[in-house]
Write a protein that holds these residues in place. Structure first.
Motif, PDB file in Angstrom:
ATOM      1  N   GLY A  84       0.778  -1.232   0.000  1.00  0.00           N
ATOM      2  CA  GLY A  84       0.000   0.000   0.000  1.00  0.00           C
ATOM      3  C   GLY A  84       0.806   1.277   0.000  1.00  0.00           C
ATOM      4  N   THR A  85       2.146   1.182   0.002  1.00  0.00           N
ATOM      5  CA  THR A  85       2.971   2.388   0.079  1.00  0.00           C
ATOM      6  C   THR A  85       2.946   3.166  -1.231  1.00  0.00           C
ATOM      7  N   SER A  86       3.215   4.459  -1.132  1.00  0.00           N
ATOM      8  CA  SER A  86       3.419   5.291  -2.321  1.00  0.00           C
ATOM      9  C   SER A  86       4.899   5.607  -2.506  1.00  0.00           C
ATOM     10  N   VAL A  87       5.759   5.043  -1.649  1.00  0.00           N
ATOM     11  CA  VAL A  87       7.194   5.287  -1.737  1.00  0.00           C
ATOM     12  C   VAL A  87       7.780   4.490  -2.900  1.00  0.00           C
ATOM     13  N   SER A  88       8.530   5.157  -3.754  1.00  0.00           N
ATOM     14  CA  SER A  88       9.160   4.501  -4.894  1.00  0.00           C
ATOM     15  C   SER A  88      10.122   3.409  -4.425  1.00  0.00           C
ATOM     16  N   ILE A  89      10.257   2.354  -5.225  1.00  0.00           N
ATOM     17  CA  ILE A  89      11.205   1.297  -4.874  1.00  0.00           C
ATOM     18  C   ILE A  89      12.641   1.799  -4.926  1.00  0.00           C
ATOM     19  N   TYR A  90      12.866   2.954  -5.546  1.00  0.00           N
ATOM     20  CA  TYR A  90      14.207   3.522  -5.632  1.00  0.00           C
ATOM     21  C   TYR A  90      14.460   4.609  -4.588  1.00  0.00           C
ATOM     22  N   SER A  91      13.492   4.813  -3.712  1.00  0.00           N
ATOM     23  CA  SER A  91      13.633   5.843  -2.681  1.00  0.00           C
ATOM     24  C   SER A  91      13.935   5.196  -1.343  1.00  0.00           C
ATOM     25  N   SER A  92      14.601   5.934  -0.479  1.00  0.00           N
ATOM     26  CA  SER A  92      14.809   5.463   0.886  1.00  0.00           C
ATOM     27  C   SER A  92      13.496   5.517   1.659  1.00  0.00           C
ATOM     28  N   HIS A  93      13.540   4.988   2.875  1.00  0.00           N
ATOM     29  CA  HIS A  93      12.371   5.076   3.737  1.00  0.00           C
ATOM     30  C   HIS A  93      12.005   6.545   3.976  1.00  0.00           C
ATOM     31  N   GLN A  94      10.759   6.792   4.295  1.00  0.00           N
ATOM     32  CA  GLN A  94      10.281   8.142   4.581  1.00  0.00           C
ATOM     33  C   GLN A  94       9.879   8.211   6.050  1.00  0.00           C
ATOM     34  N   VAL A  95      10.429   9.173   6.750  1.00  0.00           N
ATOM     35  CA  VAL A  95      10.119   9.312   8.176  1.00  0.00           C
ATOM     36  C   VAL A  95       8.736   9.925   8.352  1.00  0.00           C
ATOM     37  N   ILE A  96       7.942   9.335   9.224  1.00  0.00           N
ATOM     38  CA  ILE A  96       6.634   9.881   9.578  1.00  0.00           C
ATOM     39  C   ILE A  96       6.720  10.336  11.023  1.00  0.00           C
ATOM     40  N   GLU A  97       6.816  11.627  11.237  1.00  0.00           N
ATOM     41  CA  GLU A  97       6.986  12.117  12.606  1.00  0.00           C
ATOM     42  C   GLU A  97       5.660  12.111  13.360  1.00  0.00           C
ATOM     43  N   ARG A  98       5.686  11.476  14.515  1.00  0.00           N
ATOM     44  CA  ARG A  98       4.514  11.438  15.386  1.00  0.00           C
ATOM     45  C   ARG A  98       4.951  11.778  16.798  1.00  0.00           C
ATOM     46  N   GLU A  99       4.005  12.272  17.584  1.00  0.00           N
ATOM     47  CA  GLU A  99       4.268  12.535  19.002  1.00  0.00           C
ATOM     48  C   GLU A  99       3.975  11.258  19.768  1.00  0.00           C
ATOM     49  N   PHE A 100       5.022  10.482  20.045  1.00  0.00           N
ATOM     50  CA  PHE A 100       4.840   9.266  20.826  1.00  0.00           C
ATOM     51  C   PHE A 100       4.901   9.538  22.323  1.00  0.00           C
ATOM     52  N   MET A 101       5.217  10.774  22.684  1.00  0.00           N
ATOM     53  CA  MET A 101       5.178  11.194  24.088  1.00  0.00           C
ATOM     54  C   MET A 101       4.661  12.617  24.141  1.00  0.00           C
ATOM     55  N   THR A 102       3.674  12.884  24.962  1.00  0.00           N
ATOM     56  CA  THR A 102       3.146  14.235  25.092  1.00  0.00           C
ATOM     57  C   THR A 102       4.025  15.053  26.024  1.00  0.00           C
ATOM     58  N   GLN A 103       3.851  16.353  25.985  1.00  0.00           N
ATOM     59  CA  GLN A 103       4.612  17.228  26.861  1.00  0.00           C
ATOM     60  C   GLN A 103       4.358  16.898  28.335  1.00  0.00           C
ATOM     61  N   GLU A 104       3.127  16.532  28.649  1.00  0.00           N
ATOM     62  CA  GLU A 104       2.763  16.240  30.032  1.00  0.00           C
ATOM     63  C   GLU A 104       3.382  14.941  30.547  1.00  0.00           C
ATOM     64  N   GLU A 105       3.915  14.121  29.636  1.00  0.00           N
ATOM     65  CA  GLU A 105       4.443  12.820  30.046  1.00  0.00           C
ATOM     66  C   GLU A 105       5.944  12.820  30.328  1.00  0.00           C
ATOM     67  N   TYR A 106       6.587  13.995  30.257  1.00  0.00           N
ATOM     68  CA  TYR A 106       8.006  14.051  30.607  1.00  0.00           C
ATOM     69  C   TYR A 106       8.294  13.438  31.976  1.00  0.00           C
ATOM     70  N   PRO A 107       7.586  13.827  33.040  1.00  0.00           N
ATOM     71  CA  PRO A 107       7.908  13.264  34.364  1.00  0.00           C
ATOM     72  C   PRO A 107       7.802  11.740  34.390  1.00  0.00           C
ATOM     73  N   GLU A 108       6.755  11.203  33.773  1.00  0.00           N
ATOM     74  CA  GLU A 108       6.586   9.753  33.763  1.00  0.00           C
ATOM     75  C   GLU A 108       7.735   9.080  33.025  1.00  0.00           C
ATOM     76  N   MET A 109       8.115   9.615  31.878  1.00  0.00           N
ATOM     77  CA  MET A 109       9.197   9.027  31.100  1.00  0.00           C
ATOM     78  C   MET A 109      10.516   9.086  31.867  1.00  0.00           C
ATOM     79  N   LEU A 110      10.783  10.210  32.539  1.00  0.00           N
ATOM     80  CA  LEU A 110      12.033  10.375  33.265  1.00  0.00           C
ATOM     81  C   LEU A 110      12.087   9.535  34.535  1.00  0.00           C
TER      82      LEU A 110
END
Length: 402
Positions: A84-110
């Protein structure tokens, strides 16, 4: 290579262009095959280096399992060959930036990094493993196996089976990588790097907050203490992860650092020194103490950062540049560290060979004097005109001798 990194003058300029998927494309393979057809991609890499004996090292990155990423439903990249990708077979991977941690979760992560990674990060980044969100080990009287209940649910049993399949796919890719790197070494092309790391700030921005999220944190003074703590923690984690380099018997010990978020304009000087350079330097100094060379691959314009990069032991670091005044970089860093990069990958792909020759000669004129220079492109080479690559090697052979 080692002579140049130590700021010496070898017989000629070392040639270590970072060839990416072009080596596959030039010999009947593609970037997709790096994910799904290891033999086809590996044999193409062998053929490329057999055809280009002037390269002093190989930059074959190895294989990533497309199947493993499919099974995990990886959310941070799209890659060639994914259904299902639209990435060409001759192109590198494409980064999809997502927020996997919210700003409020800094204390929990640390405060509970492992718990955060298991319960929140993994289910968000790899939704196929959402059962991990159920893991919640509570203090209890341990007189039976009831403590293990969150780890033994039917959903977790399914997750373990899936992890085993992911692991098998990743192990297959790793074995193929080792096979073809060994072949290249036996042909006379040692590997460029034997480890990969990242600047702690980039780890926080790339994988947890996303670029926009970390920009929001950067302009909020109340968040900068959390950012500093996170970057210091990531520095310590990277140092621990790279411990093998202290003991492993390797002919080459270099660690590759792609720098993503510190280019000119991303932050001011005080922020760069405090949040970016200080934790990155902490990892670099540990590596240098172990006899390992940090290979710092800057991305984007970096002219305002050059002075910071002098704050390392002499002849122990390799700096690569995408977009700087290389003559000025040589002036500032020439007595401290080996430099490389800056030949335009765009010109290699779209330009005329006369421009390739001009740029190659200019780099040699600006950077060769006194040694401490290594030839490379400004970015990974995914495609180029064959005649341009030939013109580059011919120019290096003619003018790159000391």
């Amino acid at each position: 290579m080692e002579t140049a990194i130590a700021l010496g003058t070898p017989d000629r300029v070392p040639v270590a262009p970072y060839i990416s998927s072009y080596m596959q494309r030039a010999h009947g393979s593609s970037y997709r095959d790096l994910y799904y057809d290891y033999e086809k991609a590996g044999e193409a890499a062998i053929k490329f280096y057999e055809d280009h004996p002037m390269c002093d090292m190989h930059t074959f990155s190895g294989f990533t399992s497309g199947r493993a990423n499919e099974l995990a439903n990886s959310q941070m990249i799209d890659w060639p060959g994914r259904p299902g990708t639209s990435v060409s077979i001759y192109s590198s991977h494409q980064v999809i930036e997502r927020e996997f941690m919210t700003q409020e979760e800094y204390p929990e992560m640390l405060d509970d990094f492992t718990g955060f990674m298991l319960r929140k990060y993994i289910p968000r980044a790899f939704p196929s493993l959402k059962a991990f969100s159920e893991i919640n080990l509570r203090p209890t009287v341990v007189l039976s196996t009831s403590l293990l209940a969150p780890l033994t649910s039917p959903d977790m049993a399914n997750a373990y089976q899936l992890l085993n399949q992911i692991g098998e796919a990743d192990r297959e890719a790793a074995a193929a990588t080792a096979k073809y790197r060994k072949k290249l070494t036996e042909l006379g092309f040692p590997t460029y790097v034997t480890g990969v790391s990242e600047a702690p700030y980039d780890i926080l921005g790339d994988y947890f907050r996303g670029t926009m999220g970390i920009f929001e944190d950067l302009i909020d003074e109340d968040m900068q203490e959390y950012m500093e703590r996170a970057c210091d923690m990531f520095a310590d984690q990277q140092i621990q992860a790279l411990q093998y380099l202290k003991y492993a018997d390797m002919p080459v010990k270099r660690v590759f650092f792609p720098l993503h978020k510190a280019m000119d304009g991303f932050m001011n000087g005080e922020q760069y020194e405090r949040l970016y350079w200080k934790p990155l330097k902490k990892i670099m100094m540990a590596l240098i103490e172990w006899g390992v060379t940090p290979y710092i691959y800057t991305e984007g314009p970096y002219d305002t950062r050059l002075e910071y990069l002098t704050d390392v032991p002499k002849g122990k670091v390799l700096y690569h540049f995408e977009k700087v005044n290389m003559k000025e970089a040589k002036r500032i860093l020439g007595g401290t560290a080996c430099i490389s990069g800056n030949l335009s990958a765009s010109v290699m792909e779209f330009g005329k060979k006369e421009e390739v020759i001009r740029q190659t000669r200019q780099l040699l004129d600006d950077c060769m004097p006194g040694g401490g220079y290594l030839f490379d492109f400004n970015a990974l080479l995914e495609n180029c005109k064959p005649e341009n690559l030939d013109a580059m090697f011919e120019t290096l052979d003619k003018y790159g001798k000391y």
